[in-house]
Design an enzyme around this catalytic site. Structure first.
Site, PDB file in Angstrom:
ATOM      1  CG  HIS A 229      -9.264  -1.517   4.459  1.00  0.00           C
ATOM      2  ND1 HIS A 229      -9.140  -1.514   3.083  1.00  0.00           N
ATOM      3  CD2 HIS A 229      -8.724  -0.353   4.886  1.00  0.00           C
ATOM      4  CE1 HIS A 229      -8.546  -0.391   2.710  1.00  0.00           C
ATOM      5  NE2 HIS A 229      -8.281   0.332   3.782  1.00  0.00           N
ATOM      6  CG  ASP A 230     -11.459   1.944   3.437  1.00  0.00           C
ATOM      7  OD1 ASP A 230     -11.016   1.990   4.600  1.00  0.00           O
ATOM      8  OD2 ASP A 230     -10.797   2.276   2.439  1.00  0.00           O
TER       9      ASP A 230
ATOM     10  CG  ASP B  23      -2.266   0.518   0.983  1.00  0.00           C
ATOM     11  OD1 ASP B  23      -2.376   1.607   0.396  1.00  0.00           O
ATOM     12  OD2 ASP B  23      -3.248  -0.146   1.370  1.00  0.00           O
TER      13      ASP B  23
ATOM     14  CD  GLU C 115      -8.825   4.379  -1.684  1.00  0.00           C
ATOM     15  OE1 GLU C 115      -9.763   4.046  -0.961  1.00  0.00           O
ATOM     16  OE2 GLU C 115      -7.903   5.117  -1.284  1.00  0.00           O
TER      17      GLU C 115
ATOM     18  CG  ASP D 290      -4.566   5.443   1.013  1.00  0.00           C
ATOM     19  OD1 ASP D 290      -5.456   4.604   1.199  1.00  0.00           O
ATOM     20  OD2 ASP D 290      -4.486   6.510   1.650  1.00  0.00           O
TER      21      ASP D 290
HETATM   22  C1  GLC Z   1      -8.048   5.092   1.948  1.00  0.00           C
HETATM   23  C2  GLC Z   1      -7.888   3.835   2.780  1.00  0.00           C
HETATM   24  C3  GLC Z   1      -8.501   4.074   4.135  1.00  0.00           C
HETATM   25  C4  GLC Z   1      -7.748   5.200   4.802  1.00  0.00           C
HETATM   26  C5  GLC Z   1      -7.746   6.450   3.927  1.00  0.00           C
HETATM   27  C6  GLC Z   1      -6.737   7.433   4.409  1.00  0.00           C
HETATM   28  O1  GLC Z   1      -9.353   5.361   1.643  1.00  0.00           O
HETATM   29  O2  GLC Z   1      -8.433   2.729   2.119  1.00  0.00           O
HETATM   30  O3  GLC Z   1      -8.509   2.933   4.939  1.00  0.00           O
HETATM   31  O4  GLC Z   1      -8.321   5.484   6.035  1.00  0.00           O
HETATM   32  O5  GLC Z   1      -7.422   6.166   2.592  1.00  0.00           O
HETATM   33  O6  GLC Z   1      -5.450   6.943   4.188  1.00  0.00           O
END
Ligand code: GLC
Ligand code: CA
Length: 550
Positions: free
Chosen positions: A326-327, A99, A254, A200
């Site tokens: 995980h979100d 990540d 992402e 991310d």
């Molecule tokens: C992304 C991650 C999330 C995190 C956020 C800030 O959306 O998937 O889990 O809290 O970024 O890094």
């Protein structure tokens, strides 16, 4: 170096490390635990792992607040454990993605500590602003997690921008020194043998000049001024030319709030900068924009999201396929049915595993883990959930607030993986895991499902195996049938003589079986199903069937 497209034949598994498997008995998941489970993953059929962050971090956002990008956190086993896992994964034919969280760092990162003291060259590594002349915040943006996006720093005497938690200051990517740091970090991991990155919120890294107030968005104020910002493609192209192009890797962006048209600017095979993208459109089948504004689940919306991306990327770019991460809360609890747990868990799998793209499976999804329903806010660990709980209207009762959390919180999907029915689900030998396990682990766990040929886990294994054996899944044309049906998802994948028909019911009642024109079920073979004895002309509750025609 030539960038091959190896990732098109992979099935990835997302490890959210704190809750995967504790290998040393301190209650926290770690890389020793991952090492123990590499054979389990191989058996499942996955051949790639994406690790959510495993770097040293104070843990304000469970590792998404990084204090050192070029090390592995001691609680996860440090660098030695990581090298062993990387080697172990490679020996088993599995690729490894890290990540890459470079929109922000932890406030405990050395760069931030120096920046707040104006020590060069770090002075402009972050986004610092004084208050407006009237004393108000530098602009009206919201953070995604904790109130406004600005926090005053006493040491520096200025505000810093944080689009996420207070302990996650945003980096100033307009500073070329920061971009050089990012490249250094990427090379460090790639030279070690890592196979790529999940990047991310990478679409947030370029903010609009002048950081203007946002008068467009009622919530998440500011987003139009930093999502897909003015220099985003320029910076990504720079990362590609200087780093990514020199390695045979897989890069995944992402990207919140993105249309397929806009996605092509990032991921088109001709002219894009990144290989693929995690987008949130299918997550919005039961909510508006965020899980915290829930709506009834709409299969039509889910299908439309899947189909849009299948059609619009076809021949131009490559999809990432996922239904859980995980979100977001667990998918059976959202789109399926806890009552028809096993059936709907399988139907959900069949709904996305035969689409075109690279599938990702989130830990626990393969055994149908469900939303967690703790009785107290004390049990929660996620910064966003805790903030929201304390800022909801005082008119809500405790019960109402807890129900909102069950339905919307990221922690609903972050409980430890349920390995067996021993204490704490076999996740840890410690008396108290870092986060409670879901009480349903006696019924839902890996050991039980490995032994049961009819389990969700064994369905995933079969589905993954089938996917790998069929060219039509990688190359074939995607056609959606009956798009307006509120209870049936039906699609076909066609490549020359090989045709795959997928039928998935999303109804808790039997429904008439509809078959697309030109398909005669008696001529196909039923290669995957979730009912031992399918009935003629009828789909039973949450039934799914996959037919192969040759
Ligand atoms: C992304 C991650 C999330 C995190 C956020 C800030 O959306 O998937 O889990 O809290 O970024 O890094
Ligand atoms: Ca541990």
């Amino acid at each position: 170096m030539e960038r091959t497209r190896w990732y098109k034949d992979k099935v990835f598994y997302q490890i959210w490390p704190r809750s995967f498997k504790d290998g040393n008995g301190d209650g926290i998941g770690d890389l020793l635990g991952v090492y123990e489970k590499l054979d389990y993953l191989k058996e499942l059929g996955v051949n790639g792992i994406w690790f959510s962050p495993i770097y040293p971090s104070p843990g304000a956002d469970c590792g998404y607040d990084i204090a050192d990008y070029m090390d592995i956190a001691p609680e996860f086993g440090g660098m030695e454990a990581f090298r062993a896992v990387l080697e172990g994964a490679h020996e088993r034919g599995m690729k490894v993605l890290m990540d890459l969280v470079v929109n922000h760092t932890s406030d405990e990162h050395e760069w931030f500590q120096k920046s707040r003291q104006r020590i060069d060259p770090y002075t402009d590594y972050y986004i610092w602003r004084p208050a407006k002349p009237d004393g108000s915040l530098p602009n009206n943006w919201d953070s995604n997690f904790e109130g406004k996006a600005w926090t005053y720093d006493e040491v520096r005497g200025e505000y810093y921008l944080h689009l996420f938690a207070i302990k996650q200051p945003d980096l100033n990517m307009d500073n070329h020194l920061v971009r050089e740091e990012v490249k250094k970090i990427m090379r460090f991991w790639l030279d070690m043998g890592v196979d790529g990155f999940r990047e991310d919120v990478i679409t947030y890294i370029s903010k609009k000049e002048g950081l203007p107030d946002d008068h467009l968005f009622p919530i998440y104020k500011g987003m139009p001024n930093y999502n897909h910002g003015p220099h985003i493609h320029e910076y990504l192209a720079e990362f590609k030319a200087d780093v990514w192009d020199h390695y045979d890797i897989f890069t995944v962006a992402e990207a919140p709030l993105v249309s397929p048209e806009l996605a092509l600017k990032y991921i088109a095979e001709e002219g894009g900068q990144i290989d693929s993208m995690i987008q949130f459109q299918c997550e919005c089948a039961d909510c508006l924009f965020t899980d915290y504004i829930p709506m009834p689940f709409s299969l039509v919306r889910m299908k439309k999201a899947f189909s849009d991306w299948q059609h619009k990327l076809r021949g131009k770019a490559w999809n990432v396929l996922y239904i859980e991460n995980h979100d977001h809360p667990r998918i059976i609890s959202r789109y399926g049915s806890e009552k028809f747990w096993k059936e709907s868990g399988k139907t959900l799998a069949a709904s996305y595993l035969f689409l075109q793209g690279t599938p990702f499976i989130y830990q626990g999804q393969e055994i149908g883990m469900l939303n967690w329903k703790p009785r107290s806010i004390e049990a929660y660990r996620d910064v966003q959930s805790i903030y929201n709980y304390h800022h909801w209207s005082p008119k809500l009762t405790e019960e109402q607030k807890l129900r909102k959390l069950w339905r919307s919180s990221r922690d609903s999907a972050r409980t430890p993986v349920q390995w067996d029915n021993s204490p704490n689900a076999g996740f840890t030998d410690a008396e108290t895991p870092w986060m409670d396990v879901n009480e349903n682990y006696h019924e839902i766990n890996v050991a039980q499902q490995l032994a049961d040929p009819d389990s969700i886990l064994n369905f995933y294994k079969k589905a993954i195996g089938l996917r790998k054996s069929l060219k039509s899944v990688r190359y074939g044309k995607y056609i959606e049938h009956f798009p307006l049906s509120p209870t049936l998802y039906c699609y076909t994948r066609e490549l020359k003589c090989e045709k795959l028909l997928v039928l998935c019911s999303y109804s808790d009642k039997p429904q008439n079986l509809k078959v697309p024109k030109g398909y005669d079920l008696s001529k196909g073979s039923l290669v995957l199903q979730n009912y031992a004895s399918p009935l003629p002309g009828i789909l039973q509750p949450y039934e799914c069937r996959v037919y192969l025609f040759k």
